[in-house]
Design an enzyme around this catalytic site. Structure first.
Site, PDB file in Angstrom:
ATOM      1  N   GLY A 694       0.839  -1.197   0.000  1.00 17.44           N
ATOM      2  CA  GLY A 694       0.000   0.000   0.000  1.00 17.44           C
ATOM      3  C   GLY A 694       0.865   1.234   0.000  1.00 17.44           C
ATOM      4  CG  PHE A 698       6.280  10.402   4.787  1.00 22.49           C
ATOM      5  CD1 PHE A 698       6.616  11.732   4.593  1.00 22.49           C
ATOM      6  CD2 PHE A 698       5.660  10.047   5.973  1.00 22.49           C
ATOM      7  CE1 PHE A 698       6.337  12.678   5.557  1.00 22.49           C
ATOM      8  CE2 PHE A 698       5.375  10.986   6.946  1.00 22.49           C
ATOM      9  CZ  PHE A 698       5.718  12.312   6.741  1.00 22.49           C
ATOM     10  CB  SER A 699       7.082   5.588   1.557  1.00 23.37           C
ATOM     11  OG  SER A 699       6.357   5.106   2.676  1.00 23.37           O
ATOM     12  CB  VAL A 701       5.064  -0.536   2.027  1.00 17.87           C
ATOM     13  CG1 VAL A 701       5.776  -1.706   2.675  1.00 17.87           C
ATOM     14  CG2 VAL A 701       5.262   0.727   2.841  1.00 17.87           C
ATOM     15  CG  ASP A 815       1.605  10.012  13.130  1.00 19.73           C
ATOM     16  OD1 ASP A 815       0.479  10.257  13.624  1.00 19.73           O
ATOM     17  OD2 ASP A 815       1.775   9.735  11.936  1.00 19.73           O
TER      18      ASP A 815
END
Length: 1007
Positions: A694, A698-699, A701, A815
């Site tokens: 998913g 930021f990224s 995976v 977070d």
């Protein structure tokens, strides 16, 4: 007049001694002042002026020095006057007094001679053998006299500590006690000087001739000495104003002491130096005339000094014991040690640290029986003149006095690990009887109490049986120490965590652990005792806990009481807080392991069991609730989802034709900078991508198999290719490395980073593979119902351990939420992940949008400074959500979030509101809350001013809901409610700490 005469004369003589010996020390350290170097020739022509020129040590003397000299001159005048009177009165004196005065006169003569000889020897040392300070050091090494450096340092340290301890004692003591101590020490010094004078008289005249010859030789040498060398030595002298002296002068300035105290201190110093130097002089002159510096003799000297200083210590401690029986000497010593600044601590020679005084003595003794013999003749120790009983007493006192020092040196924190291994065998020899002697147990220092060895644990029941007052005192000192240790940087904490032993952990490195345990401290002797005591201790703690739980139970029945439960029982809470934090961590880690073993396949069953407890009405309530709090996480941050299907893959743009948009920078990066994943591609020539998990902010995976590690599964996080995201990725990488280094055994439940690499200009982080996050677990298993209390308890333990590690590394996660907590296949172990928002605790920029809104602490919203408490708040919100399946504070805005928090806990304290940078957005001038809501009809904002907000949300009712709980679970839910009450305090200063949370009944007691 006759009565007061001898003491004043004696004082005068001692002052002279102190001055001379201080100067000789300075000369020995290579401190040749400018005046001295200029006056060298004149000094040798007229010997009488030697002392006067020596008094002019520094051109620009400080004010205190001038004062001292002034006093000194006056004393000289008095001294002369008294001598005249003495001459007239001598006929009337008793024969005993006359002999005393003769002795003193003789002593003065001898001192003058000694000073002359010393000067000659020092000059010879300055030029013939050594050119510079560096040379001196090298020469020391060549002659094999490592001990000598050690001795100088020890002497310095000894002086320092003695002055310090004497100052603290001096403040407490009564003046007449001082006088008695003075008299005692004076009489002892007189005996010693008598011994010395006898010795010196017996020396042959031949030796004096030899010394004269030496003197003439050194004179010639000195004349031929080049000026450049002299200037060099001057420079060095200027540079190397010995730190101990400087420190002493500072102390004098800092503390305005009473003149009596000062005099006593200066006398003591003088005596110490005198004792150290005088017996060695003759021996040295003999050695130097032969020009052979034998290491054996040096060793001898060192022993001499050491033995003397020990006797002195024992004497002093004896006097103390007579004066104040309440305060144990060990406490005194240890407190002195604690106050010493940590920066000074490392400056000791490593050799000295490695050997405890007792062991060193032993090894020396075995090395040189011959030397031992000579020493016994040389040091006419006062302890020999004591009666056998008193000698024994002084010895035990000596041992007590040395104990805290040895403990500090031997505690795992100050010792390198390999030292510990080497030393263990030696410590076995050191008589076990002594080790367990009652005196020693009594003088256990607070530092020791904090140490991690199992010994401490085994003794704790004994400690508990002390009188209440003493227990209180020790507890206070312990808390002070704890506070102090907290403030000392995270580095030491990190190193401690590596040394820590985990007795229960069935990890792969268990063999290693066993070795470490056996080699740490000296806990080999009584393992059976330890086990028995530990059982007793556990039993005691269990009883205490039950008492606390009972109390909490009654409080919990009254659901409106918010949180006074913790402060309301200081006694029980302090008692339950007695185990050290490390014990707690070990126990919790063991609990987690046990839970993992027992519940490998029971997760789903337990969730179903919870579903069955629910009644029918629950469903209606849940649908209403659903409308109130829309699920903001439906398709958002599913970073590590367990499953993936072709539809989702297609939606993410995987396997699309690359030719679709030729205007993009690269074909492998999409318009927003995300990497376009291709199933089946190989990253970094080793990671074979087989699945897509998913994408987050930021990224994205992917799942891959590592060809270089026997197809081990990994998760690869591919950071977006833009400047901000790259920077964030690098920051995350740095924090992950720091956390992984601080937790080599993987006990603290933070995600493990394997490595990182770059692929097509994207930073890629390789993590351990974890199946899904807690948001997905809740969705799949506990939708609107939550998880079983057993699972919640285990997860809370693991989250607190993760917080503990973050605090050790001075990191704020900022977070924490179910989305950023991953679990393994069996849902028994969780790991905190996604450190993209993390920051160092010192870099806490005030921003109202830190942390995801539902988990945002009130101090962030009002713009107050924050620390580790924000993560604790987030964990509290997460735990509630895990048990109920509902979001605790589903606020639409920051203002709404404050309203919901105050509905649970009442109005925020004014003291806290005033500190907020953004307080005006939410509170008016009178600090009344301004609730901003949107009118349902007109859809305009309307502001409601609320002067008082009463807590209306019932946490316990929300937790239990419509469940029909069995008694054991009901009790556990009450405990969870109490824990959440303490975590969700609006004021971060009153919020529960991590250690307290780990000791809470909800965490400690099994179901």
């Amino acid at each position: 007049m006759a009565a007061t005469e001898p003491p004043s004369l004696r004082e005068q003589a001692e002052m002279d001694d102190a001055d001379n010996s201080e100067k000789s020390v300075n000369e020995e350290n290579g401190e040749v002042s400018e005046d001295q170097s200029q006056n060298k020739h004149s000094r040798h022509k007229k010997k009488k002026h030697k002392h006067r020129s020596k008094h002019k040590k520094h051109k620009h003397s400080s004010e205190e020095d001038r004062d001292k000299k002034h006093k000194h001159k006056h004393k000289h005048k008095k001294h002369k006057r008294k001598e005249v009177i003495e001459a007239s009165d001598k006929e009337g004196l008793s024969p005993a007094k006359r002999t005393k005065l003769d002795d003193l006169a003789l002593l003065e003569d001898l001192e003058k001679q000694r000073a002359l000889i010393k000067a000659e020897l020092d000059n010879e040392l300055m030029e013939g053998k050594v050119q510079s300070g560096m040379g001196l050091i090298l020469q020391g090494y060549e002659s094999g006299s490592e001990e000598e450096g050690e001795i100088h340092e020890k002497a310095r340290n000894g002086n320092r500590s003695s002055t310090r301890s004497s100052s603290t004692r001096g403040k407490l003591e009564i003046t007449d006690n001082k006088n008695s101590a003075k008299k005692r020490s004076k009489s002892r010094s007189k005996e010693r000087t008598r011994h010395r004078s006898d010795k010196r008289k017996s020396k042959g005249a031949g030796e004096m001739l030899r010394e004269k010859a030496n003197r003439s030789k050194s004179k010639e040498r000195r004349k031929s000495k080049s000026p450049s060398k002299r200037s060099k030595s001057q420079d060095q002298a200027r540079k190397s104003k010995s730190p101990p002296l400087r420190r002493r002068s500072q102390e004098k300035v800092g503390k305005a002491r009473s003149p009596a105290e000062e005099k006593m201190k200066s006398e003591e110093k003088g005596k110490i130096k005198d004792r150290k130097k005088s017996p060695i002089v003759n021996e040295r002159s003999r050695d130097r005339s032969k020009k052979s510096k034998s290491p054996v003799d040096l060793r001898d000297k060192s022993k001499d000094r050491r033995s003397r200083s020990k006797e002195r210590k024992s004497k002093r401690s004896e006097i103390d014991k007579e004066k104040k029986p309440i305060k144990s000497p060990s406490k005194d010593a240890s407190s002195g040690k604690e106050n010493r600044s940590p920066s000074r601590r490392p400056g000791r020679s490593p050799k000295r640290r490695s050997l405890s005084p007792k062991l060193r003595d032993k090894s020396r003794r075995s090395r040189s029986p011959l030397l031992n013999d000579r020493r016994s003749k040389q040091s006419k120790s006062p302890s020999r003149t004591l009666s056998p009983g008193r000698r024994a007493k002084s010895r035990s006192l000596e041992r007590k006095r040395r104990e805290p020092e040895r403990r500090r040196l031997s505690s795992p924190r100050t010792r390198p690990r390999d030292d510990i291994l080497g030393r263990c065998e030696r410590s076995k020899d050191a008589s076990p009887i002594n080790r367990w002697s009652p005196t020693r147990r009594r003088s256990r220092s607070p530092i020791r109490r904090r140490s991690r060895s199992p010994l401490r644990r085994s003794r704790s029941p004994r400690r508990r049986s002390r009188s209440p007052r003493r227990r209180d005192r020790s507890r206070r000192s312990r808390s002070r120490l704890r506070r102090r240790s907290r403030s000392r940087g995270g580095h030491r904490r990190r190193s401690r965590s590596k040394v820590k032993e985990d007795k229960f952990k069935g990890s792969l490195s268990e063999g290693m652990k066993v070795e470490q345990e056996s080699s740490s401290d000296d806990n080999l002797e009584d393992f059976d005792v330890e086990e028995e005591d530990e059982e007793a201790l556990i039993e005691q703690r269990r009883i205490q806990r039950q008492a606390i739980v009972q109390k909490y139970k009654y409080l919990a029945e009254d659901s409106n009481i918010s949180v006074p439960s913790e402060p309301s029982s200081p006694q029980s809470s302090t008692r339950s807080r007695s185990p050290s934090p490390d014990d707690i961590l070990e126990r919790v880690a063991a609990d987690v392991k046990e839970y993992e073993r027992e519940n490998v396949d029971t997760f789903e069953a337990s969730v179903k069991a919870k579903h069955n407890l629910m009644t029918v009405e629950q469903n209606n309530g849940s649908s209403q609730k659903k409308i109130l709090a829309p699920d903001m996480f439906t398709e958002s941050d599913d970073m590590f989802a367990a499953y993936f299907d072709s539809a989702r893959l297609r939606a993410a743009g995987i396997g699309k034709d690359f030719k679709e948009n030729p205007n993009l920078r690269d074909n492998w990066t999409d318009a927003e900078g995300y990497y376009r994943v291709n199933i089946g591609e190989v990253l970094d020539k080793r990671y074979n991508v087989y699945g897509y998990t998913g994408q987050g902010v930021f990224s994205n995976v992917v799942r891959a198999r590592d060809n270089a590690r026997a197809n081990q599964e990994v998760a690869v996080k591919i950071i977006r290719n833009n400047e901000l995201m790259q920077k964030t990725g690098l920051k995350e990488l740095e924090f992950l490395k720091k956390l992984n280094d601080a937790d080599p055994d993987d006990k603290f439940h933070c995600l493990r980073l394997f490595r990182h690499f770059y692929h097509k200009q994207h930073l890629c982080l390789v993590f351990e593979p974890l199946s899904m996050n807690l948001r997905e677990v809740l969705k799949k298993y506990g939708k609107d119902v939550g998880l079983h209390i057993k699972a919640v308890r285990s997860y809370s333990q693991q989250l607190f351990l993760a917080l503990k590690l973050l605090k050790r590394c001075n990191i704020l996660h900022a977070d924490i939420k179910p989305d950023n907590i991953l679990v393994n296949e069996s849902k028994t172990i969780l790991k905190l992940c996604d450190f993209g928002s993390a920051s160092h605790v010192a870099d806490n920029d005030i921003t109202p949008y830190l942390v995801s809104r539902f988990y945002r602490a009130p101090e962030i919203i009002i713009g107050k400074s924050y620390d580790y408490g924000i993560d604790m708040w987030s964990v509290g919100c997460t735990l509630y959500e895990l048990y109920t399946g509902k979001i605790l504070f589903p606020g639409k805005t920051n203002n709404h979030m404050l309203k919901l928090a105050m509905d649970l806990k009442g109005k925020m304290p004014n003291k806290m509101i005033r500190k907020g940078v953004f307080k005006d957005q939410h509170f008016d001038q009178n600090l009344n809350f301004m609730y901003i809501e949107v009118d349902k009809v007109t859809e305009r904002e309307k502001v409601t001013v609320m002067s008082t907000i009463n807590p209306t949300k019932d946490l316990l009712a929300d937790l239990i809901g419509c469940q029909r709980l069995p008694e054991d679970q009901r009790k556990k839910v009450h405990q969870l409610k109490d824990l959440l009450d303490q975590i969700l305090m609006l004021d971060p200063a009153k919020r529960i700490s991590i250690n307290q949370a780990l000791q809470h009944a909800f965490i400690q007691e099994k179901i």
